[in-house]
Design an enzyme around this catalytic site. Structure first.
Site, PDB file in Angstrom:
ATOM      1  N   ASN A   1       0.851  -1.190   0.000  1.00 42.92           N
ATOM      2  CA  ASN A   1       0.000   0.000   0.000  1.00 42.92           C
ATOM      3  C   ASN A   1       0.890   1.245   0.000  1.00 42.92           C
ATOM      4  O   ASN A   1       1.689   1.450   0.920  1.00 42.92           O
ATOM      5  CB  ASN A   1      -0.903  -0.014   1.242  1.00 42.92           C
ATOM      6  CG  ASN A   1      -1.838   1.177   1.291  1.00 42.92           C
ATOM      7  OD1 ASN A   1      -1.412   2.306   1.091  1.00 42.92           O
ATOM      8  ND2 ASN A   1      -3.095   0.938   1.563  1.00 42.92           N
TER       9      ASN A   1
ATOM     10  N   HIS B   1       0.960   6.227   1.820  1.00 49.19           N
ATOM     11  CA  HIS B   1       1.762   7.159   2.622  1.00 49.19           C
ATOM     12  C   HIS B   1       2.801   7.917   1.806  1.00 49.19           C
ATOM     13  O   HIS B   1       3.289   8.959   2.237  1.00 49.19           O
ATOM     14  CB  HIS B   1       2.450   6.425   3.775  1.00 49.19           C
ATOM     15  CG  HIS B   1       1.518   6.168   4.926  1.00 49.19           C
ATOM     16  ND1 HIS B   1       0.300   6.759   5.035  1.00 49.19           N
ATOM     17  CD2 HIS B   1       1.647   5.392   6.030  1.00 49.19           C
ATOM     18  CE1 HIS B   1      -0.302   6.358   6.137  1.00 49.19           C
ATOM     19  NE2 HIS B   1       0.504   5.513   6.758  1.00 49.19           N
TER      20      HIS B   1
ATOM     21  N   HIS C   1      -5.690   3.464  -1.631  1.00 48.63           N
ATOM     22  CA  HIS C   1      -7.038   3.789  -1.147  1.00 48.63           C
ATOM     23  C   HIS C   1      -7.385   5.189  -1.629  1.00 48.63           C
ATOM     24  O   HIS C   1      -6.773   6.169  -1.187  1.00 48.63           O
ATOM     25  CB  HIS C   1      -7.021   3.714   0.390  1.00 48.63           C
ATOM     26  CG  HIS C   1      -8.348   3.892   1.030  1.00 48.63           C
ATOM     27  ND1 HIS C   1      -8.576   3.659   2.366  1.00 48.63           N
ATOM     28  CD2 HIS C   1      -9.549   4.283   0.545  1.00 48.63           C
ATOM     29  CE1 HIS C   1      -9.843   3.891   2.663  1.00 48.63           C
ATOM     30  NE2 HIS C   1     -10.455   4.289   1.570  1.00 48.63           N
TER      31      HIS C   1
ATOM     32  N   ARG D   1      -9.565   7.914  -1.084  1.00 54.15           N
ATOM     33  CA  ARG D   1     -10.532   8.309  -0.059  1.00 54.15           C
ATOM     34  C   ARG D   1     -11.400   9.449  -0.548  1.00 54.15           C
ATOM     35  O   ARG D   1     -10.967  10.257  -1.381  1.00 54.15           O
ATOM     36  CB  ARG D   1      -9.794   8.739   1.214  1.00 54.15           C
ATOM     37  CG  ARG D   1      -8.995   7.631   1.877  1.00 54.15           C
ATOM     38  CD  ARG D   1      -8.456   8.098   3.207  1.00 54.15           C
ATOM     39  NE  ARG D   1      -9.513   8.216   4.186  1.00 54.15           N
ATOM     40  CZ  ARG D   1      -9.759   7.339   5.162  1.00 54.15           C
ATOM     41  NH1 ARG D   1      -8.981   6.284   5.314  1.00 54.15           N
ATOM     42  NH2 ARG D   1     -10.753   7.518   5.990  1.00 54.15           N
TER      43      ARG D   1
ATOM     44  N   ARG E   1      -7.229  12.727   0.920  1.00 54.81           N
ATOM     45  CA  ARG E   1      -6.158  13.216   1.799  1.00 54.81           C
ATOM     46  C   ARG E   1      -4.776  12.768   1.331  1.00 54.81           C
ATOM     47  O   ARG E   1      -3.787  13.382   1.671  1.00 54.81           O
ATOM     48  CB  ARG E   1      -6.392  12.765   3.237  1.00 54.81           C
ATOM     49  CG  ARG E   1      -6.266  11.278   3.459  1.00 54.81           C
ATOM     50  CD  ARG E   1      -6.434  10.929   4.919  1.00 54.81           C
ATOM     51  NE  ARG E   1      -7.790  11.150   5.389  1.00 54.81           N
ATOM     52  CZ  ARG E   1      -8.283  10.593   6.493  1.00 54.81           C
ATOM     53  NH1 ARG E   1      -7.515   9.816   7.231  1.00 54.81           N
ATOM     54  NH2 ARG E   1      -9.519  10.795   6.861  1.00 54.81           N
TER      55      ARG E   1
ATOM     56  N   GLU F   1      -8.501   0.099  -2.891  1.00 52.49           N
ATOM     57  CA  GLU F   1      -9.344   0.071  -1.683  1.00 52.49           C
ATOM     58  C   GLU F   1     -10.307   1.238  -1.776  1.00 52.49           C
ATOM     59  O   GLU F   1      -9.895   2.345  -2.120  1.00 52.49           O
ATOM     60  CB  GLU F   1      -8.496   0.313  -0.441  1.00 52.49           C
ATOM     61  CG  GLU F   1      -7.695  -0.846   0.012  1.00 52.49           C
ATOM     62  CD  GLU F   1      -6.866  -0.438   1.243  1.00 52.49           C
ATOM     63  OE1 GLU F   1      -7.127   0.618   1.839  1.00 52.49           O
ATOM     64  OE2 GLU F   1      -5.950  -1.176   1.566  1.00 52.49           O
TER      65      GLU F   1
ATOM     66  N   THR G   1      -8.366   3.146   8.148  1.00 50.76           N
ATOM     67  CA  THR G   1      -9.575   2.320   8.193  1.00 50.76           C
ATOM     68  C   THR G   1      -9.706   1.649   9.552  1.00 50.76           C
ATOM     69  O   THR G   1      -8.799   0.959  10.008  1.00 50.76           O
ATOM     70  CB  THR G   1      -9.505   1.238   7.095  1.00 50.76           C
ATOM     71  OG1 THR G   1      -9.060   1.845   5.894  1.00 50.76           O
ATOM     72  CG2 THR G   1     -10.860   0.595   6.888  1.00 50.76           C
TER      73      THR G   1
ATOM     74  N   GLU H   1     -10.573  -9.835   2.828  1.00 51.42           N
ATOM     75  CA  GLU H   1      -9.339  -9.427   3.496  1.00 51.42           C
ATOM     76  C   GLU H   1      -9.661  -9.358   4.979  1.00 51.42           C
ATOM     77  O   GLU H   1     -10.512  -8.569   5.402  1.00 51.42           O
ATOM     78  CB  GLU H   1      -8.846  -8.069   2.987  1.00 51.42           C
ATOM     79  CG  GLU H   1      -7.554  -7.660   3.686  1.00 51.42           C
ATOM     80  CD  GLU H   1      -6.895  -6.425   3.081  1.00 51.42           C
ATOM     81  OE1 GLU H   1      -7.017  -6.210   1.863  1.00 51.42           O
ATOM     82  OE2 GLU H   1      -6.258  -5.679   3.844  1.00 51.42           O
TER      83      GLU H   1
ATOM     84  N   HIS I   1      -3.633  -4.798   7.637  1.00 50.95           N
ATOM     85  CA  HIS I   1      -3.776  -3.722   8.609  1.00 50.95           C
ATOM     86  C   HIS I   1      -2.868  -3.939   9.816  1.00 50.95           C
ATOM     87  O   HIS I   1      -3.017  -4.923  10.535  1.00 50.95           O
ATOM     88  CB  HIS I   1      -5.221  -3.523   9.085  1.00 50.95           C
ATOM     89  CG  HIS I   1      -5.522  -2.060   9.260  1.00 50.95           C
ATOM     90  ND1 HIS I   1      -5.045  -1.351  10.315  1.00 50.95           N
ATOM     91  CD2 HIS I   1      -6.178  -1.191   8.457  1.00 50.95           C
ATOM     92  CE1 HIS I   1      -5.428  -0.093  10.170  1.00 50.95           C
ATOM     93  NE2 HIS I   1      -6.118   0.045   9.048  1.00 50.95           N
TER      94      HIS I   1
HETATM   95  N1  PXP Z   1      -5.748  -3.285   4.090  1.00 54.96           N
HETATM   96  C1  PXP Z   1      -6.733  -2.360   4.198  1.00 54.96           C
HETATM   97  C2  PXP Z   1      -8.105  -2.752   3.798  1.00 54.96           C
HETATM   98  C3  PXP Z   1      -6.457  -1.050   4.646  1.00 54.96           C
HETATM   99  O1  PXP Z   1      -7.450  -0.149   4.725  1.00 54.96           O
HETATM  100  C4  PXP Z   1      -5.118  -0.713   4.941  1.00 54.96           C
HETATM  101  C5  PXP Z   1      -4.787   0.693   5.347  1.00 54.96           C
HETATM  102  O2  PXP Z   1      -4.999   1.552   4.275  1.00 54.96           O
HETATM  103  C6  PXP Z   1      -4.128  -1.699   4.821  1.00 54.96           C
HETATM  104  C7  PXP Z   1      -4.473  -2.982   4.412  1.00 54.96           C
HETATM  105  C8  PXP Z   1      -2.695  -1.413   5.133  1.00 54.96           C
HETATM  106  O3  PXP Z   1      -2.580  -1.183   6.503  1.00 54.96           O
HETATM  107  P1  PXP Z   1      -1.184  -0.692   7.094  1.00 54.96           P
HETATM  108  O4  PXP Z   1      -0.899   0.635   6.479  1.00 54.96           O
HETATM  109  O5  PXP Z   1      -1.440  -0.613   8.568  1.00 54.96           O
HETATM  110  O6  PXP Z   1      -0.171  -1.720   6.718  1.00 54.96           O
END
Ligand code: PXP
Length: 250
Positions: free
Chosen positions: A9, A12, A52, A54, A58, A79, A110, A160, A200
């Site tokens: 992901n 960031h 994601h 959003r 953001r 996402e 999330t 997931e 997550h």
């Molecule tokens: N999976 C989902 C569905 C999420 O919403 C997120 C956060 O955007 C992640 C995975 C990744 O989580 P993390 O950034 O804590 O690794």
């Protein structure tokens, strides 16, 4: 070689860029570029790129999604919350996969899985529209047998499992309980012929716990990998700047 696949992901990376309020994500001064980050992740062995979009934009912007769609070589997992606006974006961009997540404007990230029971009707309609467009659909769910059963009934390809509570467990007792829930949910999902992913809060320390969850195909990880990149890359970045400064006349 692990049989477990990794989706990275990259949100960031865009968070850092948006700290300077980049209004034109493609302009030269808008850095770091999530598309470059995606390519680095792919070359390092990631099986897919997760992002994601959003409602409040953001971090990732619409143009990022278009550019990711054009540039990534593996697969794009979008996402998204189940809103008309974002569903329209998904149907226009056609990512390989969509992971439907709950989304609240005020949340930092999330929180919790989808309430698949309460939102069954709305989810069903969106899942059909996405699948008709050729997109594989995943539901981000808390690890309970009821949500797994409902996800299977909704006809999605994947779930997931939300690993946040395991990752944030304060005590060993809570950790053990959360792990048990994840293990049972993963087994049930696999028996229902769903692809089982997890995500997550997964980091370099708790990955050993994740190994105790059976039937997993893919982990989606963002925060810990992008954070780690600062630790392992900051020294090189400083050295590059010092080299660029070395020709100072005087
Ligand atoms: N999976 C989902 C569905 C999420 O919403 C997120 C956060 O955007 C992640 C995975 C990744 O989580 P993390 O950034 O804590 O690794």
């Amino acid at each position: 070689m692990s049989g477990l696949r990794l989706g990275v992901n990259i949100d960031h990376v865009a968070t850092l860029r948006q700290a300077r309020y980049a209004t034109m994500p493609e302009s030269k001064n808008a850095e770091p570029d999530p598309i470059v980050a995606a390519s680095i992740c792919e070359r390092a062995g990631a099986s897919g790129i997760v992002t994601h979009l959003r409602g409040d934009r953001r971090h990732i912007q619409d143009r990022d999604i278009e550019r990711l769609r054009q540039n990534i070589m593996t697969k794009l997992n979008l996402e998204m919350g189940n809103t008309e606006e974002i569903v329209d974006v998904a149907l226009r961009i056609v990512p390989d996969e969509v992971c439907l997540v709950p989304e609240k404007r005020e949340e930092v990230t999330t929180e919790g899985g989808l309430d698949v029971l309460a939102q069954r009707k709305e989810l069903e309609a969106t899942i059909k529209r996405l699948q008709l467009a050729g997109i594989r659909v995943s539901l981000f769910i808390d690890p309970t047998l009821e949500t797994v059963d409902t996800a299977a009934e909704l006809g999605v390809e994947m779930v997931e499992l939300h690993t946040g509570k395991l990752a944030n467990a304060f005590t060993e007792k809570i950790q053990k309980e959360e792990l048990e829930k994840l293990r049972a949910a993963a087994r049930a999902a696999s028996e229902s012929h769903l692809q089982v992913n997890a995500g997550h809060g997964i980091n370099y320390k708790n990955i050993a716990l994740i190994h105790q969850i059976p039937n997993l195909t893919e982990l989606n990880i963002g925060h810990s990998i992008v954070s780690r990149a600062i630790s392992v890359g900051l020294g090189a970045a400083v050295k590059e700047m010092l080299a660029a400064m070395a020709n100072y006349p005087g």
